[in-house]
Design a protein around this motif. Structure first.
Motif, short mmCIF file in Angstrom:
data_model
loop_
_atom_site.label_atom_id
_atom_site.label_comp_id
_atom_site.label_asym_id
_atom_site.label_seq_id
_atom_site.Cartn_x
_atom_site.Cartn_y
_atom_site.Cartn_z
N ASP A 42 0.85 -1.29 -0.12
CA ASP A 42 -0.04 0.02 -0.22
C ASP A 42 0.72 1.28 -0.12
O ASP A 42 0.64 2.50 0.08
CB ASP A 42 -1.09 0.04 1.17
CG ASP A 42 -1.84 -1.33 0.48
OD1 ASP A 42 -2.60 -1.02 0.05
OD2 ASP A 42 -2.66 -1.27 2.08
N LEU A 43 1.86 1.36 -0.46
CA LEU A 43 2.95 2.06 -0.04
C LEU A 43 3.08 3.03 -0.88
O LEU A 43 2.74 2.36 -2.68
CB LEU A 43 4.07 1.73 0.32
CG LEU A 43 5.75 2.92 0.64
CD1 LEU A 43 5.09 3.66 1.47
CD2 LEU A 43 6.66 1.67 0.36
N ARG A 44 2.60 3.94 -1.50
CA ARG A 44 3.02 5.06 -2.68
C ARG A 44 4.54 5.02 -3.45
O ARG A 44 5.51 4.66 -2.74
CB ARG A 44 2.97 6.37 -2.33
CG ARG A 44 1.54 7.18 -2.00
CD ARG A 44 0.49 6.85 -2.92
NE ARG A 44 -0.93 7.54 -2.77
CZ ARG A 44 -1.73 8.09 -3.79
NH1 ARG A 44 -1.38 7.72 -4.82
NH2 ARG A 44 -2.51 9.17 -2.87
N ALA A 45 3.56 4.37 -4.44
CA ALA A 45 4.61 4.25 -5.76
C ALA A 45 5.20 6.18 -6.36
O ALA A 45 5.19 7.33 -6.49
CB ALA A 45 4.34 3.60 -7.08
N SER A 46 7.01 5.56 -6.32
CA SER A 46 7.25 6.92 -6.87
C SER A 46 8.07 6.64 -8.03
O SER A 46 7.38 5.69 -8.78
CB SER A 46 9.16 7.06 -5.95
OG SER A 46 9.81 5.70 -6.99
N HIS A 47 7.98 7.95 -9.23
CA HIS A 47 8.01 8.57 -10.76
C HIS A 47 9.30 7.23 -11.15
O HIS A 47 9.49 6.15 -12.20
CB HIS A 47 8.90 9.59 -11.47
CG HIS A 47 7.79 10.47 -11.07
ND1 HIS A 47 6.69 10.16 -11.43
CD2 HIS A 47 7.87 11.36 -10.59
CE1 HIS A 47 6.27 11.05 -11.08
NE2 HIS A 47 6.57 12.15 -10.21
N GLU A 48 10.56 6.42 -10.00
CA GLU A 48 11.49 6.06 -9.94
C GLU A 48 11.11 4.51 -9.92
O GLU A 48 10.96 3.93 -10.74
CB GLU A 48 12.55 5.62 -9.39
CG GLU A 48 13.91 5.05 -9.66
CD GLU A 48 14.77 5.11 -8.46
OE1 GLU A 48 15.18 4.17 -8.09
OE2 GLU A 48 15.22 6.42 -8.07
N ASP A 49 9.66 4.45 -8.93
CA ASP A 49 9.15 2.52 -9.36
C ASP A 49 8.69 2.05 -10.64
O ASP A 49 8.56 1.28 -10.73
CB ASP A 49 8.29 2.50 -7.60
CG ASP A 49 8.68 3.04 -6.18
OD1 ASP A 49 10.26 2.09 -6.58
OD2 ASP A 49 8.73 3.33 -6.12
N ARG A 50 7.76 3.48 -10.94
CA ARG A 50 7.23 2.91 -12.34
C ARG A 50 7.69 2.31 -13.28
O ARG A 50 7.63 2.63 -14.31
CB ARG A 50 6.42 4.78 -12.05
CG ARG A 50 4.92 4.37 -11.34
CD ARG A 50 4.05 5.78 -11.51
NE ARG A 50 3.52 6.18 -11.34
CZ ARG A 50 4.03 7.05 -9.80
NH1 ARG A 50 4.89 7.28 -9.94
NH2 ARG A 50 2.62 7.20 -9.22
N GLU A 51 9.40 3.51 -13.54
CA GLU A 51 9.93 3.49 -14.62
C GLU A 51 10.68 1.90 -14.35
O GLU A 51 10.55 1.45 -15.56
CB GLU A 51 11.65 5.12 -14.21
CG GLU A 51 10.45 5.86 -14.83
CD GLU A 51 11.38 7.39 -14.47
OE1 GLU A 51 12.93 6.82 -15.12
OE2 GLU A 51 11.16 8.45 -14.53
N ARG A 52 11.18 1.74 -13.30
CA ARG A 52 11.77 0.12 -13.28
C ARG A 52 10.99 -0.68 -14.03
O ARG A 52 11.22 -1.32 -14.48
CB ARG A 52 12.15 0.21 -11.93
CG ARG A 52 13.43 -0.60 -11.47
CD ARG A 52 13.54 -0.77 -10.07
NE ARG A 52 12.56 -0.66 -9.11
CZ ARG A 52 13.62 0.98 -8.72
NH1 ARG A 52 14.23 1.43 -8.93
NH2 ARG A 52 11.90 0.87 -7.87
N VAL A 53 9.45 -0.48 -13.62
CA VAL A 53 8.59 -1.45 -14.00
C VAL A 53 8.87 -1.36 -15.25
O VAL A 53 8.04 -2.52 -15.82
CB VAL A 53 6.96 -1.42 -13.55
CG1 VAL A 53 5.90 -1.79 -13.65
CG2 VAL A 53 7.32 -2.01 -11.67
N VAL A 54 8.67 -0.31 -15.97
CA VAL A 54 8.22 -0.28 -17.63
C VAL A 54 9.17 -1.32 -18.33
O VAL A 54 9.00 -1.62 -19.32
CB VAL A 54 7.83 1.75 -17.74
CG1 VAL A 54 8.24 1.97 -19.41
CG2 VAL A 54 6.43 2.52 -17.50
N ASP A 55 10.04 -0.65 -17.70
CA ASP A 55 11.83 -1.36 -18.29
C ASP A 55 11.40 -3.25 -18.11
O ASP A 55 11.77 -3.66 -18.92
CB ASP A 55 13.50 -1.25 -17.76
CG ASP A 55 13.72 0.07 -17.61
OD1 ASP A 55 13.41 1.37 -18.70
OD2 ASP A 55 14.73 0.96 -16.77
N VAL A 56 11.21 -2.86 -17.31
CA VAL A 56 10.78 -4.77 -17.13
C VAL A 56 10.10 -4.88 -18.06
O VAL A 56 10.64 -6.39 -18.49
CB VAL A 56 10.13 -5.04 -15.44
CG1 VAL A 56 9.91 -6.64 -15.84
CG2 VAL A 56 11.97 -4.87 -14.72
#
Length: 179
Positions: free
Chosen positions: A7-21
């Motif tokens: 439930d922790l809020r995602a950061s822009h870096e978290d989103r970018e990491r998932v986009v890369d994967v």
């Protein structure tokens, strides 16, 4: 990204990491174009780490870190193959269980004249495919019930690329094939 705090809020870096994967998974043929588009849209609008984790939960973790000199491969079961024209980083971290891994260097583009592969492989096979001007060193490799089958080399002076294979293999094989 931690699954312990979904439930922790995602950061822009978290989103970018998932986009890369997701992009790597699509390039490897694990996602078709329609599913990639759907997951990318969801990743970019995700608010929590749990939402992001759901998008990659059925994919092996393969990431080219921000540092382009490192490729991390973590996989349990199945096959992992890199072939064709691909950029080879200076370092690869290979953490696999019950997996067959193939690195085909025939058409690869090396970013360094030394490639260090750090292994933690259990019950698997590691195949290298390449030309005569690649030399593989296994001096830093710890073998437990494992085998290494390398082709006879010319001299290290003839080498275009030196691969340093280090780490540990447990019930695993390393096999080299010439292209």
């Amino acid at each position: 990204m931690s699954n312990d705090l979904p439930d922790l809020r995602a950061s822009h870096e978290d989103r970018e990491r998932v986009v890369d994967v997701l992009r790597v998974a699509a390039a490897d043929g694990r996602l078709d174009a329609e599913e990639l588009d759907m997951r990318l849209e969801s990743a970019l609008s995700a608010r929590t780490l749990g939402e992001l984790a759901d998008l990659t939960g059925d994919l092996p973790i393969m990431r080219a870190d921000r540092d382009k000199d490192l490729l991390v491969v973590e996989q349990h079961g199945g096959k992992y193959v890199r072939e064709g024209r691909w950029p080879v980083p200076a370092r690869i971290e290979l953490r696999t269980r019950e997996c067959r891994v193939t690195f085909d260097f025939t058409h690869a583009v090396f970013t360094s004249d030394v490639l260090r592969i750090e292994t933690d492989m259990v019950h698997g096979k590691l195949f290298f495919v390449g030309s005569q001007d690649i030399v593989i060193s296994t001096d830093g490799l710890i073998l437990t019930y494992s085998k290494v089958r390398l082709r006879p080399k010319n001299t290290a002076a003839d080498a275009r690329v030196r691969i340093e294979l280090v780490g540990k293999l447990v019930h695993a094989k390393v096999i080299e094939r010439r292209a």
